[in-house]
Design an enzyme around this catalytic site. Structure first.
Site, PDB file in Angstrom:
ATOM      1  NE  ARG A  16      -1.246   2.594   2.841  1.00 35.67           N
ATOM      2  CZ  ARG A  16      -0.816   3.749   3.320  1.00 35.67           C
ATOM      3  NH1 ARG A  16      -0.829   4.832   2.564  1.00 35.67           N
ATOM      4  NH2 ARG A  16      -0.339   3.841   4.562  1.00 35.67           N
ATOM      5  CG  ASP A  17       3.565   4.128   2.962  1.00 33.03           C
ATOM      6  OD1 ASP A  17       3.302   5.099   2.247  1.00 33.03           O
ATOM      7  OD2 ASP A  17       4.362   4.187   3.911  1.00 33.03           O
ATOM      8  CG  HIS A 208       5.019   4.453   8.970  1.00 37.00           C
ATOM      9  ND1 HIS A 208       4.266   3.512   8.307  1.00 37.00           N
ATOM     10  CD2 HIS A 208       5.569   5.217   8.002  1.00 37.00           C
ATOM     11  CE1 HIS A 208       4.346   3.716   7.001  1.00 37.00           C
ATOM     12  NE2 HIS A 208       5.141   4.755   6.795  1.00 37.00           N
ATOM     13  CB  CYS A 241      10.713  10.319   0.424  1.00 42.22           C
ATOM     14  SG  CYS A 241      10.389  11.656   1.567  1.00 42.22           S
ATOM     15  CG  ASN A 250       7.616   3.357   3.486  1.00 38.67           C
ATOM     16  OD1 ASN A 250       7.194   4.062   4.392  1.00 38.67           O
ATOM     17  ND2 ASN A 250       6.898   3.080   2.397  1.00 38.67           N
TER      18      ASN A 250
HETATM   19 MG    MG Z   1       5.642   5.519   4.795  1.00 42.75          MG
END
Ligand code: MG
Length: 303
Positions: A16-17, A208, A241, A250
């Site tokens: 997802r992310d 996170h 990012c 991430n």
């Molecule tokens: Mg993230």
């Protein structure tokens, strides 16, 4: 002697992310293959997609179909992000057991990200949370900009603490503290978590952290020292990012797992299988490999 947790749960966010901001869009088959492999690695919590407008976020289109095709594996829970009522309706229809809702600790970021104030976002999520709870569905909360904001810079710790509590009181069993631009440091992490532990149970706190400035592992280590046992990460560090072009976002699951293995902390996750998932993402699907541990382990295997 500092006490560290014996066991840590990794929450895998790549499907997802990781995928949502990519210009390269995976097919349903490719997403199912990736998530199935991640589930086979021993990861027990996987964010499988989000129920958002397919026009706004094309990589997340067909999330219902993806979720419908995932293997039912004992002990594995798939979750999905639900930004609104429509998203919740789709999540309920798809039979997900966990949804995620989100807001930010920065007023400017929240306005730019979801087009409303922080208070308005919480008010919008209230009926979503009530319905989810009524259906027996777990709710995870995401709070972004807990370490700083790309627009406002420093964010007061008390603001972060208050909003974490608000999300918890809304019905989130867990709130994931996001370092959206990766500017945190272990001292701020530990100060924040110490404050949170005065008002919330330890199990309610997850982290996170982004690796944009190379601080993610240090920040995770700092959180572990405070007793945090839930850490979000993404295979290959997938997840660009958007606030620092070309930088990593991430933290990579392989890097976190390498550290946890070194510390003797149990995760139940198998590195070899993660490396296969890493290869699938980077070699077959063409995403960049931001995992230092995966790069090192793969080059060692070649010799
Ligand atoms: Mg993230």
């Amino acid at each position: 002697m500092i006490s560290m947790p014996e066991r840590v749960t990794l929450v895998e966010v790549s499907p997802r992310d990781g995928l949502q901001g990519q210009s390269h869009i995976l097919s349903v088959d490719q997403r199912v293959a990736l998530i199935s492999m991640l589930a086979g690695s021993g990861l027990t919590r996987i964010e499988a997609g989000s129920f958002v407008s397919p026009e706004r976020i094309p990589p997340m289109r067909n999330t219902a179909e993806v979720i419908g095709r995932l293997p039912d594996k004992e002990g594995v829970r798939y979750s999905a992000l639900t930004p609104n009522q429509r998203g919740l309706d789709q999540a309920l229809a798809a039979g997900v057991k966990e949804i995620a809702i989100f807001t930010g600790a920065s007023e400017t970021f929240t306005r730019k990200n979801i087009g409303c104030s922080i208070d308005e976002s919480l008010a919008r999520f209230q009926p979503i949370a009530e319905q989810a709870l009524a259906h027996g569905i777990l709710i995870r909360g995401y709070l972004s900009c807990t370490m700083g904001c790309p627009y406002e810079g420093d964010i007061a710790l008390d603001t972060v603490v208050g909003l974490t509590r608000d999300l918890y009181q809304l019905g989130c069993y867990e709130v994931s503290l996001g370092d959206t631009i990766g500017v945190g440091n272990p001292q701020r992490v530990q100060t924040l978590i110490a404050k949170l532990l005065q008002i919330l149970p330890q199990e309610a706190i997850a982290v996170h952290f982004h690796d944009t400035y190379g601080q993610a592992l240090a920040n995770i280590y700092g959180a572990l020292q405070c007793g945090v046992t839930v850490v979000d990460s993404s295979v290959a560090g997938l997840g660009g990012c958007p606030y620092a072009r070309g930088a990593s976002g991430n933290v990579a699951t392989e890097d976190v797992l390498y550290m946890l293995n070194g510390l003797g902390i149990e995760t139940g996750v198998d590195m070899e299988t993660l490396l296969v998932a890493n290869k699938l993402l980077c070699q077959n699907y063409g995403f960049p490999n931001h995992s230092r541990a995966a790069l090192a382990l793969q080059s060692r295997l070649k010799k």
